[in-house]
Design an enzyme around this catalytic site. Sequence first.
Site, PDB file in Angstrom:
ATOM      1  N   HIS A 183       0.827  -1.215   0.000  1.00 38.95           N
ATOM      2  CA  HIS A 183       0.000   0.000   0.000  1.00 38.95           C
ATOM      3  C   HIS A 183       0.853   1.253   0.000  1.00 38.95           C
ATOM      4  O   HIS A 183       1.943   1.301   0.560  1.00 38.95           O
ATOM      5  CB  HIS A 183      -1.067  -0.009   1.102  1.00 38.95           C
ATOM      6  CG  HIS A 183      -0.565   0.066   2.512  1.00 38.95           C
ATOM      7  ND1 HIS A 183      -0.266   1.255   3.128  1.00 38.95           N
ATOM      8  CD2 HIS A 183      -0.344  -0.900   3.437  1.00 38.95           C
ATOM      9  CE1 HIS A 183       0.116   1.014   4.373  1.00 38.95           C
ATOM     10  NE2 HIS A 183       0.083  -0.289   4.586  1.00 38.95           N
ATOM     11  N   ASP A 195       6.105   0.705   6.672  1.00 40.54           N
ATOM     12  CA  ASP A 195       4.652   0.518   6.493  1.00 40.54           C
ATOM     13  C   ASP A 195       4.113   1.586   5.588  1.00 40.54           C
ATOM     14  O   ASP A 195       3.668   2.623   6.064  1.00 40.54           O
ATOM     15  CB  ASP A 195       3.968   0.535   7.856  1.00 40.54           C
ATOM     16  CG  ASP A 195       2.484   0.251   7.755  1.00 40.54           C
ATOM     17  OD1 ASP A 195       2.041  -0.211   6.697  1.00 40.54           O
ATOM     18  OD2 ASP A 195       1.765   0.505   8.732  1.00 40.54           O
ATOM     19  N   GLU A 229      -5.040   2.452   2.603  1.00 37.25           N
ATOM     20  CA  GLU A 229      -5.171   1.229   3.417  1.00 37.25           C
ATOM     21  C   GLU A 229      -5.381   1.596   4.869  1.00 37.25           C
ATOM     22  O   GLU A 229      -6.218   1.016   5.559  1.00 37.25           O
ATOM     23  CB  GLU A 229      -3.914   0.363   3.258  1.00 37.25           C
ATOM     24  CG  GLU A 229      -4.010  -0.995   3.935  1.00 37.25           C
ATOM     25  CD  GLU A 229      -3.446  -1.036   5.353  1.00 37.25           C
ATOM     26  OE1 GLU A 229      -3.546  -2.073   6.009  1.00 37.25           O
ATOM     27  OE2 GLU A 229      -2.913  -0.014   5.836  1.00 37.25           O
ATOM     28  N   GLU A 230      -4.603   2.568   5.340  1.00 38.21           N
ATOM     29  CA  GLU A 230      -4.596   2.870   6.781  1.00 38.21           C
ATOM     30  C   GLU A 230      -5.968   3.296   7.331  1.00 38.21           C
ATOM     31  O   GLU A 230      -6.342   2.864   8.410  1.00 38.21           O
ATOM     32  CB  GLU A 230      -3.522   3.917   7.106  1.00 38.21           C
ATOM     33  CG  GLU A 230      -2.090   3.475   6.797  1.00 38.21           C
ATOM     34  CD  GLU A 230      -1.590   2.344   7.684  1.00 38.21           C
ATOM     35  OE1 GLU A 230      -2.341   1.886   8.561  1.00 38.21           O
ATOM     36  OE2 GLU A 230      -0.452   1.904   7.480  1.00 38.21           O
ATOM     37  N   ASP A 257       2.986  -6.353   3.442  1.00 37.69           N
ATOM     38  CA  ASP A 257       2.643  -5.216   4.313  1.00 37.69           C
ATOM     39  C   ASP A 257       3.057  -5.486   5.755  1.00 37.69           C
ATOM     40  O   ASP A 257       2.384  -5.077   6.687  1.00 37.69           O
ATOM     41  CB  ASP A 257       1.138  -4.899   4.213  1.00 37.69           C
ATOM     42  CG  ASP A 257       0.766  -3.666   5.027  1.00 37.69           C
ATOM     43  OD1 ASP A 257       1.666  -2.839   5.303  1.00 37.69           O
ATOM     44  OD2 ASP A 257      -0.407  -3.536   5.409  1.00 37.69           O
TER      45      ASP A 257
HETATM   46 ZN   LIG Z   1       0.578  -1.264   6.295  1.00 39.82          ZN
END
Ligand SMILES: [Zn+2]
Length: 390
Positions: A183, A195, A229-230, A257
């Site tokens: 992501h 991340d 995504e978050e 991820d």
């Molecule tokens: Zn992530």
Amino acid sequence: MLLLIRGEESAELLEPRKTKIGVLGLGSSIPTPPEGIQAELIVVRTFDELNEPAVSAAVRGKIVVFNNDYITYGKSVIYRNQGATKAAKLGAVAALIRSVTPYSMYTLHTGQQSYQKGVKNIPVASITVEDARMLQRYQDKGAKMVLKLHLHSETFPDTTSRNVVAEIKGSQKPEKVVIVSGHIDSWDVGVGALDDGCGAFISWYALALLKSLNLQAKRTVRAVLWTAEEPGLKGVIEYDRAHKHELENFTFIMESDEGVFTPLGIEYAAGKKGGCVIKEIVKLLAPINATYTKSYDSVSSDITIWAQQIPTGSLYNKNENYFWWHHSAADRLDLIVPDNLDKGTAVWASVAYIIADLKDEFPREFNDISTLSNVKLIEKLKETFKQKYT
Ligand SMILES: [Zn+2]
């Protein structure tokens, strides 16, 4: 999606002694009023403790501090996700959540949290493990604690962000697709190198590598960098909606991820037969010692939405310290080891290419989880993983 920009954030303990407390607002938290909130603190370790009659009766008008000991990310993150709502139901004016991490050097970790419809929204921020424990000690000694909290943020109108897609068309079955992905969004603190910059990187470079080697598989190899995504898997959910008509053509979907440390192999949710194919493929990765496999009912974050529907895989890597840095200002480029990115790219490119070039179709079956119907199971997995990874 709702766009919030973090403003000034501060907290000061006024009683039993004056000291600054580090705070970091959580995703979608409302701000405090401009003058801040000043209130007494009450510390609980668990939701069960919060619901003990003597405790819940004392919550009204206070700031609830959740001092939950880290067990695993999946088990502990429910305090970040639901703490504000559980506290608000009992009349709390704000909530502070111990950062979800197994290790701390006074590190603050943010992340998504969800308000519940019909429950008053209250400001919520994370505090460090060290401060959560200190406040617990004060409470255990019977000290009265008063804290002044400022959480400021600015809300902007909804805006558009996009999934980023690249592909190498298949030579014989171009409609069939193998996806490598990560992501592209990250939290505002840090730079999101772990991340999920590294997952996005190896997905993009897997295609660059295949291209530079002039390798065109029978099926299409597509890289997708999921957006948003978050805040709750928004990009992948939109992709799923837009590609409903071709989901049966998705042969295998991979996402990295959970960091790209030393690669160990592939984690998969692809049933027994699919597992056999993957085990054969990773044998080829012996030169970089990435031959391990692990079977799950679903893997990774975005792609859990296809659990029990499309075979999926994730990078199995030496990431046992991933949550030291996750969602913190310490998630910086310094953590990334170029050799691991190279090896991660090699794993990604090899596995994607070989699956995309198989003579027969990759088996489309899954672990037999018979206690729940598939629909219910997928809903449950989506919910669990939304909480677990975002
Ligand atoms: Zn992530």
